[in-house]
Design a protein around this motif. Sequence first.
Motif, mmCIF file in Angstrom:
data_model
loop_
_atom_site.group_PDB
_atom_site.id
_atom_site.type_symbol
_atom_site.label_atom_id
_atom_site.label_comp_id
_atom_site.label_asym_id
_atom_site.label_seq_id
_atom_site.Cartn_x
_atom_site.Cartn_y
_atom_site.Cartn_z
ATOM 1 N N LEU A 234 -7.958 4.404 -2.221
ATOM 2 C CA LEU A 234 -8.198 3.821 -3.533
ATOM 3 C C LEU A 234 -7.624 2.408 -3.513
ATOM 4 O O LEU A 234 -6.489 2.209 -3.077
ATOM 5 C CB LEU A 234 -7.514 4.639 -4.632
ATOM 6 N N ASP A 235 -8.385 1.432 -3.997
ATOM 7 C CA ASP A 235 -7.925 0.046 -4.011
ATOM 8 C C ASP A 235 -7.775 -0.475 -5.440
ATOM 9 O O ASP A 235 -8.417 0.028 -6.368
ATOM 10 C CB ASP A 235 -8.919 -0.856 -3.256
ATOM 11 N N ARG A 236 -6.941 -1.485 -5.584
ATOM 12 C CA ARG A 236 -6.706 -2.091 -6.897
ATOM 13 C C ARG A 236 -8.018 -2.505 -7.563
ATOM 14 O O ARG A 236 -8.874 -3.132 -6.941
ATOM 15 C CB ARG A 236 -5.804 -3.306 -6.771
ATOM 16 N N PHE B 36 -7.018 1.952 -10.158
ATOM 17 C CA PHE B 36 -7.482 1.977 -8.776
ATOM 18 C C PHE B 36 -8.912 2.523 -8.735
ATOM 19 O O PHE B 36 -9.245 3.474 -9.440
ATOM 20 C CB PHE B 36 -6.558 2.836 -7.906
ATOM 21 N N ARG B 37 -9.737 1.899 -7.900
ATOM 22 C CA ARG B 37 -11.127 2.326 -7.763
ATOM 23 C C ARG B 37 -11.323 3.045 -6.432
ATOM 24 O O ARG B 37 -10.649 2.753 -5.440
ATOM 25 C CB ARG B 37 -12.065 1.122 -7.840
ATOM 26 N N ASP C 287 -0.115 2.674 -12.660
ATOM 27 C CA ASP C 287 -0.395 1.239 -12.840
ATOM 28 C C ASP C 287 0.884 0.409 -12.909
ATOM 29 O O ASP C 287 0.823 -0.819 -12.796
ATOM 30 C CB ASP C 287 -1.298 0.993 -14.048
ATOM 31 N N HIS D 285 -15.252 0.942 -13.422
ATOM 32 C CA HIS D 285 -15.195 0.290 -12.106
ATOM 33 C C HIS D 285 -16.531 -0.320 -11.690
ATOM 34 O O HIS D 285 -16.575 -1.126 -10.754
ATOM 35 C CB HIS D 285 -14.727 1.290 -11.047
ATOM 36 N N ASP E 83 -1.459 -2.752 -4.106
ATOM 37 C CA ASP E 83 -2.794 -3.134 -3.635
ATOM 38 C C ASP E 83 -3.678 -1.889 -3.476
ATOM 39 O O ASP E 83 -4.862 -1.921 -3.809
ATOM 40 C CB ASP E 83 -2.708 -3.838 -2.274
ATOM 41 N N SER E 84 -3.092 -0.830 -2.955
ATOM 42 C CA SER E 84 -3.893 0.354 -2.616
ATOM 43 C C SER E 84 -3.016 1.605 -2.663
ATOM 44 O O SER E 84 -1.790 1.524 -2.549
ATOM 45 C CB SER E 84 -4.489 0.235 -1.210
ATOM 46 N N LYS F 4 -5.457 8.278 -10.907
ATOM 47 C CA LYS F 4 -5.353 6.876 -10.490
ATOM 48 C C LYS F 4 -6.667 6.150 -10.773
ATOM 49 O O LYS F 4 -6.688 4.925 -10.881
ATOM 50 C CB LYS F 4 -5.006 6.781 -8.991
ATOM 51 N N THR G 29 0.852 -1.194 0.000
ATOM 52 C CA THR G 29 0.000 0.000 0.000
ATOM 53 C C THR G 29 0.884 1.239 0.000
ATOM 54 O O THR G 29 1.751 1.376 0.865
ATOM 55 C CB THR G 29 -0.919 0.017 1.230
ATOM 56 N N TYR H 105 -8.887 -4.456 -14.120
ATOM 57 C CA TYR H 105 -8.130 -3.478 -14.925
ATOM 58 C C TYR H 105 -7.669 -4.117 -16.226
ATOM 59 O O TYR H 105 -7.320 -5.312 -16.260
ATOM 60 C CB TYR H 105 -6.925 -2.980 -14.123
#
Length: 524
Positions: free
Chosen positions: A205-207, A192-193, A518, A101, A220-221, A59, A31, A211
């Motif tokens: 924001l998380d992976r 990232f969402r 990314d 997303h 991961d984040s 992102k 992270t 994608y």
Amino acid sequence: MTRRGVLAAGPALMTLAEARAQGVAPRRGGTLQTILSPEPPVLQIGVNNQGPTLVAAPKMFQGLLTFSPTLEPIPVLAKSWTISPDGREYIFQLQENVKFHDGRPMTAEDVVFSIMRFHMELAPRARAIFSLIETCEATSPHTVRIVLKQPFQPFLLMFDVSACAIVAKHLFDGQEFRNAPAVQRPVGTGPFRFTEWQRGNFIRLDRFEDYWKPGQPYLDSVIYRIVPDSQSRRLALETGQVQLTQASDIEPFDIPNLRQRPNLEVQTAGWEYFSPLSWVELNHRVAPLNDPRVRRAMSMAIDRNFIVNRLWFGVGKPATNPIASTTRFHDPAARIPAFNVREANALLDAAGLRPNAQGVRATIKHIVLPYGEIWTRLSEYLRQAMRQIGIVLELESTDAGSWARRVGNWEYESTINFVYQFGDPTLGVERTYVSTNIQRVTFTNTGGYANPQVDALFQQARNSAAPADRQRAFSEVQRILCDEIPQIWLMELAFPTIHDRRLRNVITTGLGVHTSFDDVFFAS
């Protein structure tokens, strides 16, 4: 069929490949804790285009292209593109298997909507350029065809995420864009969402597991911490609580010490596309700021070398005219008057602005830019500099949202601003000086400057296809602006990006930290 030239940006991709991993195999996981300062009101590009939004939102969102440090286009959501020989027709082939997303596929219809509806309505800069489009259509689910009313040389530069993020048509169509639910919970195609936003604390924001690039992103984040105090931000970086800072997160006076730390890397590359230029923004509707002799005298009373060397500790360089030296068509021969307090006072005398018994010629209210301590120090220096010529600056503090609202509504006399140049004067410089862009919108010609000759020269440069013709028009406009000083240019900013040395691929393009991340990863 018309023969078209294909632009595939090969050299730029080689540069990326060379930068990728820097000899270390990418590692999945981890992270990234970083900082966002100040906290933006929303993270929807288009609805808000302030600096912090343009750092975090890419992102989650992507454009059709991004750009190398020399501003060569690099594929993102557009995997290839062609331009007709007459420079009017652009055909973009989109990446396939791209999802938003919320799981819906991204198609050419989303791209057409983003260009012709979303950004055309919301963003004055985009509207000015996209109004040149005669036709924009989806000719297949993954093909967009654009025909311009006339050739426009810097057109591709408008397709970076910061200028034209691709949004989901199904989330905005039929709604008032600024108040759509998706503005509060952004939905893009990026790696990232959006997960969580605790106001005043953090944005998480998380992976995005679907994608479109297999195996990416590596992190991961990404967590953006909101840390208002500059020394707390520095401490967080020094102690490893955060692994990355950018833009104005770290005050310039802390940079020399941080350069000495073996676990940190300080970079100033990655701003080539933006080339931020700072200035004292003046409202021409307020006397005596409507007098070019007064503006010229104010400019001459400022020691820009002091600003660069004593306030910014050498990070950046003095501005010499309204086009940054890193931007195409900058003319080094066009220069603002040199620092000279005595001549500045003489100029004010000649303008009839005589001092009273207290030595005061005029009092001007000045809003401090609320982006950190360094900007407060700059305004304090300006107050001191102006006092040498009998002008009193009354400093006023506010927050980021109020600053943007007041400047946009012309409710100010002077302030500090810095504006991105977007690689070409037509895209990033013209908007501040042409009378057709005097609007109650931040980052337009909010000062109210008007000169028909300047309008005509910017129009000539906009309409010319030949670089030599554009250079002649831009050189003349730089000469006029340096004479009339509509705004008082201060400094070409070089924002430092400071990161843990284990963090790789942070700066790989001319947009630096404004990219999707990314391919960013932690080396073991």
